[in-house]
Design a protein around this motif. Structure first.
Motif, short mmCIF file in Angstrom:
data_model
loop_
_atom_site.label_atom_id
_atom_site.label_comp_id
_atom_site.label_asym_id
_atom_site.label_seq_id
_atom_site.Cartn_x
_atom_site.Cartn_y
_atom_site.Cartn_z
N PRO A 1 -7.63 -9.61 32.39
CA PRO A 1 -7.29 -9.41 30.97
C PRO A 1 -8.44 -8.77 30.21
O PRO A 1 -9.62 -9.02 30.51
CB PRO A 1 -7.02 -10.84 30.49
N VAL A 2 -8.09 -7.95 29.24
CA VAL A 2 -9.07 -7.29 28.38
C VAL A 2 -8.65 -7.49 26.92
O VAL A 2 -7.47 -7.28 26.59
CB VAL A 2 -9.19 -5.78 28.70
N LYS A 3 -9.58 -7.90 26.08
CA LYS A 3 -9.27 -8.10 24.66
C LYS A 3 -8.86 -6.77 24.02
O LYS A 3 -9.38 -5.70 24.38
CB LYS A 3 -10.47 -8.69 23.93
N PRO A 4 -7.92 -6.82 23.05
CA PRO A 4 -7.38 -5.56 22.51
C PRO A 4 -8.43 -4.66 21.87
O PRO A 4 -8.35 -3.43 22.01
CB PRO A 4 -6.34 -6.05 21.48
N ASP B 1 -9.11 -0.92 23.23
CA ASP B 1 -8.99 0.27 22.37
C ASP B 1 -10.27 1.10 22.38
O ASP B 1 -10.23 2.33 22.26
CB ASP B 1 -8.65 -0.15 20.94
N ALA B 2 -11.42 0.42 22.51
CA ALA B 2 -12.69 1.15 22.51
C ALA B 2 -12.95 1.86 23.82
O ALA B 2 -13.67 2.88 23.84
CB ALA B 2 -13.84 0.18 22.22
N LEU B 3 -12.36 1.37 24.91
CA LEU B 3 -12.67 1.92 26.22
C LEU B 3 -11.64 2.93 26.72
O LEU B 3 -11.98 3.85 27.47
CB LEU B 3 -12.78 0.79 27.25
N TYR B 4 -10.37 2.77 26.33
CA TYR B 4 -9.32 3.54 26.97
C TYR B 4 -8.51 4.36 25.97
O TYR B 4 -8.25 3.92 24.84
CB TYR B 4 -8.37 2.61 27.74
N ASP B 5 -8.08 5.52 26.40
CA ASP B 5 -7.15 6.37 25.68
C ASP B 5 -5.91 6.55 26.54
O ASP B 5 -6.03 6.81 27.75
CB ASP B 5 -7.75 7.75 25.37
N GLN B 6 -4.75 6.42 25.93
CA GLN B 6 -3.51 6.55 26.71
C GLN B 6 -3.30 7.99 27.11
O GLN B 6 -3.59 8.93 26.35
CB GLN B 6 -2.31 6.06 25.90
N VAL B 7 -2.81 8.19 28.33
CA VAL B 7 -2.52 9.53 28.84
C VAL B 7 -1.06 9.57 29.23
O VAL B 7 -0.47 8.55 29.61
CB VAL B 7 -3.40 9.87 30.06
N PRO B 8 -0.41 10.74 29.14
CA PRO B 8 1.00 10.84 29.55
C PRO B 8 1.10 10.75 31.05
O PRO B 8 0.15 11.07 31.78
CB PRO B 8 1.41 12.22 29.03
#
Length: 260
Positions: free
Chosen positions: A80-83, A87-94
């Motif tokens: 698990p990763v805190k929200p 958000d600071a580490l990952y960007d959503q990709v298609p």
């Protein structure tokens, strides 16, 4: 070797992640997603004696708080990763399409592909012998579809081949043991930490258990019939008139279900 501090840039990898909100549906989705990994999620009692989702990460069990993201790492592990950290580490990709694939697959993609192919090969190898475990496993998948309201379009393998074999062997050796004992045995042999089955799970397990008992009884009846047939003494040279007095069978003596 120099022991001074150095600077590094973290390699860019693509991971998959699932959000959580603490609802039973969310918890079930995470448990199903992580079920066959080395780091499965499960429901446990927290310090307040309330059911809470937990993940048996590589560093030990960690509670999942609603809002956490469940990340699958490059080795297939989950944590698990805190929200805010997510958000600071990952960007959503298609999702990548075949046309967009430039051959630079990340380790996570390669690992996932390897696991997928291994599952296919295992299923293919096992499909050559549809035994008691295979029958019960198929019925369990159908029971899950029914328990989910029948509003899904994809068949679900609730248990893998090894898990089905463990439970089928238990039923064969312990025919009078209850359904819960069968699942506890599986938890001790394969699924650790133990998960608490809900109402739908118990329904699936009961049909798996019943299918095992019915199939095992069918095998025993078949074996008894074959043994009796093989043990039947050869007819002796008696008076032919004895056979003439016996009622003859009809020209066709069908057995089993009639064709439609």
């Amino acid at each position: 070797m120099s022991y001074d501090a150095r600077y590094f840039t973290k390699r860019s990898v693509t991971i998959s992640a699932m959000p959580t909100d603490g609802t039973p549906e969310s918890n079930r989705a995470v448990i199903d997603w992580t079920r066959d990994s080395a780091t499965p999620a499960f429901m446990d009692k927290n310090a307040d004696d309330k059911a809470q989702l937990s993940i048996n990460t590589l560093e030990g069990a960690h509670w999942v708080t609603p809002g956490d993201w469940i990340v699958r790492g490059i080795k297939g592990e989950h944590y698990p990763v805190k929200p805010d950290i997510f958000d600071a580490l990952y960007d959503q990709v298609p999702p990548a399409s075949p046309a967009d694939d430039d051959g630079g697959a990340s380790e996570a993609v390669v690992q996932a592909a390897g696991d997928f192919l291994a599952d296919i090969e295992a299923d293919h190898a096992a499909s050559w012998r549809f035994d008691v475990a295979g029958l019960a496993r198929a019925i369990a998948g159908g029971a899950r579809l029914f328990a989910d309201g029948g509003m899904v379009t994809e068949y679900q393998d609730i248990f893998d081949i090894e898990e089905a074999g463990i439970m089928a062997d238990f039923v064969r050796e312990n025919p009078d043991a209850p359904v819960e004992a069968m699942f506890i045995h599986l938890s001790l042999k394969k699924r650790y930490p133990r998960t608490e089955p809900n109402r739908a799970d118990l329904f699936v397990l009961s049909l798996f258990h019943a299918a095992c008992k019915a199939a095992i009884a069918f095998e025993a009846d078949q074996a008894a019939e074959e043994a009796a047939a093989n043990a039947k003494p050869a007819p002796s040279g008696s008076w032919p008139g004895d056979r003439a007095l016996q009622p003859s069978k009809p020209a066709m003596s069908p057995s089993g279900f009639s064709p439609r």
